[in-house]
Write a protein that holds these residues in place. Structure first.
Motif, PDB file in Angstrom:
ATOM      1  N   ALA A  17       0.864  -1.188   0.000  1.00 54.36           N
ATOM      2  CA  ALA A  17       0.000   0.000   0.000  1.00 54.36           C
ATOM      3  C   ALA A  17       0.896   1.232   0.000  1.00 54.36           C
ATOM      4  O   ALA A  17       2.025   1.199   0.500  1.00 54.36           O
ATOM      5  CB  ALA A  17      -0.902  -0.006   1.218  1.00 54.36           C
ATOM      6  N   ALA A  18       0.404   2.336  -0.556  1.00 51.78           N
ATOM      7  CA  ALA A  18       1.220   3.550  -0.692  1.00 51.78           C
ATOM      8  C   ALA A  18       1.711   4.064   0.653  1.00 51.78           C
ATOM      9  O   ALA A  18       2.822   4.577   0.766  1.00 51.78           O
ATOM     10  CB  ALA A  18       0.425   4.629  -1.408  1.00 51.78           C
ATOM     11  N   ASP A  19       0.911   3.908   1.724  1.00 55.01           N
ATOM     12  CA  ASP A  19       1.332   4.409   3.036  1.00 55.01           C
ATOM     13  C   ASP A  19       2.299   3.465   3.746  1.00 55.01           C
ATOM     14  O   ASP A  19       2.945   3.848   4.713  1.00 55.01           O
ATOM     15  CB  ASP A  19       0.117   4.688   3.917  1.00 55.01           C
ATOM     16  CG  ASP A  19      -0.761   3.460   4.100  1.00 55.01           C
ATOM     17  OD1 ASP A  19      -0.697   2.543   3.256  1.00 55.01           O
ATOM     18  OD2 ASP A  19      -1.514   3.430   5.094  1.00 55.01           O
ATOM     19  N   LEU A  20       2.440   2.225   3.258  1.00 62.59           N
ATOM     20  CA  LEU A  20       3.367   1.272   3.873  1.00 62.59           C
ATOM     21  C   LEU A  20       4.668   1.124   3.094  1.00 62.59           C
ATOM     22  O   LEU A  20       5.670   0.679   3.633  1.00 62.59           O
ATOM     23  CB  LEU A  20       2.704  -0.099   3.991  1.00 62.59           C
ATOM     24  CG  LEU A  20       1.472  -0.172   4.901  1.00 62.59           C
ATOM     25  CD1 LEU A  20       0.876  -1.568   4.856  1.00 62.59           C
ATOM     26  CD2 LEU A  20       1.837   0.204   6.319  1.00 62.59           C
ATOM     27  N   LEU A  23       9.758   5.366   1.239  1.00 59.67           N
ATOM     28  CA  LEU A  23       9.769   6.640   0.525  1.00 59.67           C
ATOM     29  C   LEU A  23      10.422   6.533  -0.847  1.00 59.67           C
ATOM     30  O   LEU A  23      10.064   7.247  -1.776  1.00 59.67           O
ATOM     31  CB  LEU A  23      10.479   7.689   1.381  1.00 59.67           C
ATOM     32  CG  LEU A  23      10.475   9.116   0.877  1.00 59.67           C
ATOM     33  CD1 LEU A  23       9.038   9.623   0.771  1.00 59.67           C
ATOM     34  CD2 LEU A  23      11.265  10.008   1.804  1.00 59.67           C
ATOM     35  N   THR A  26       8.470   6.603  -4.228  1.00 54.83           N
ATOM     36  CA  THR A  26       7.895   7.827  -4.795  1.00 54.83           C
ATOM     37  C   THR A  26       8.891   8.582  -5.660  1.00 54.83           C
ATOM     38  O   THR A  26       8.570   9.647  -6.179  1.00 54.83           O
ATOM     39  CB  THR A  26       7.409   8.761  -3.676  1.00 54.83           C
ATOM     40  OG1 THR A  26       8.539   9.179  -2.901  1.00 54.83           O
ATOM     41  CG2 THR A  26       6.400   8.072  -2.793  1.00 54.83           C
TER      42      THR A  26
END
Length: 117
Positions: A17-20, A23, A26
């Motif tokens: 998931a993007a929040d897990l 960095l 990105t």
């Protein structure tokens, strides 16, 4: 050379998931972006490291024996430029506000002569 797995970030973390995901996911790192030299070795072109830590430039000047001599600079001078600045209407109005007649400037000089005391 960086580890090839570092260049496959999107593949490795595609199921996260993007929040897990870390960095680094990105940063658009991919094998299709060329590598450039930096102070830390090869990094991807456009990365912050490539701009902030470029390859150090040598301060040693090497004079080539077959290089042509430098031009004589005895009477060299720059020609006057023909560049002229054209004010916008607003800039022209601001400049005109600063204009003062000679007599008025003398009055201001006399009136403010002792103000620093």
């Amino acid at each position: 050379m960086p580890d090839p797995d570092v260049l496959r970030v999107a593949e490795v973390y595609q199921n996260f998931a993007a929040d897990l995901a870390p960095l680094i996911t990105t940063m658009a790192i991919g094998a299709d972006v060329p590598l450039v030299d930096s102070a830390f070795g090869k990094v991807q072109e456009g990365s912050p490291i490539a701009f902030q830590h470029p390859l150090p430039v040598s301060r040693i000047i090497i004079r080539h024996v077959d290089a042509p001599p430098p031009p004589p600079l005895d009477n060299y001078h720059l020609e006057p430029t023909s560049v002229q600045f054209v004010c916008t209407h607003q800039q022209q109005l601001e400049l005109e506000c600063l204009a003062t007649a000679l007599e008025r400037s003398r009055q201001i000089k006399v009136a403010t002569r002792e103000q620093s005391r």
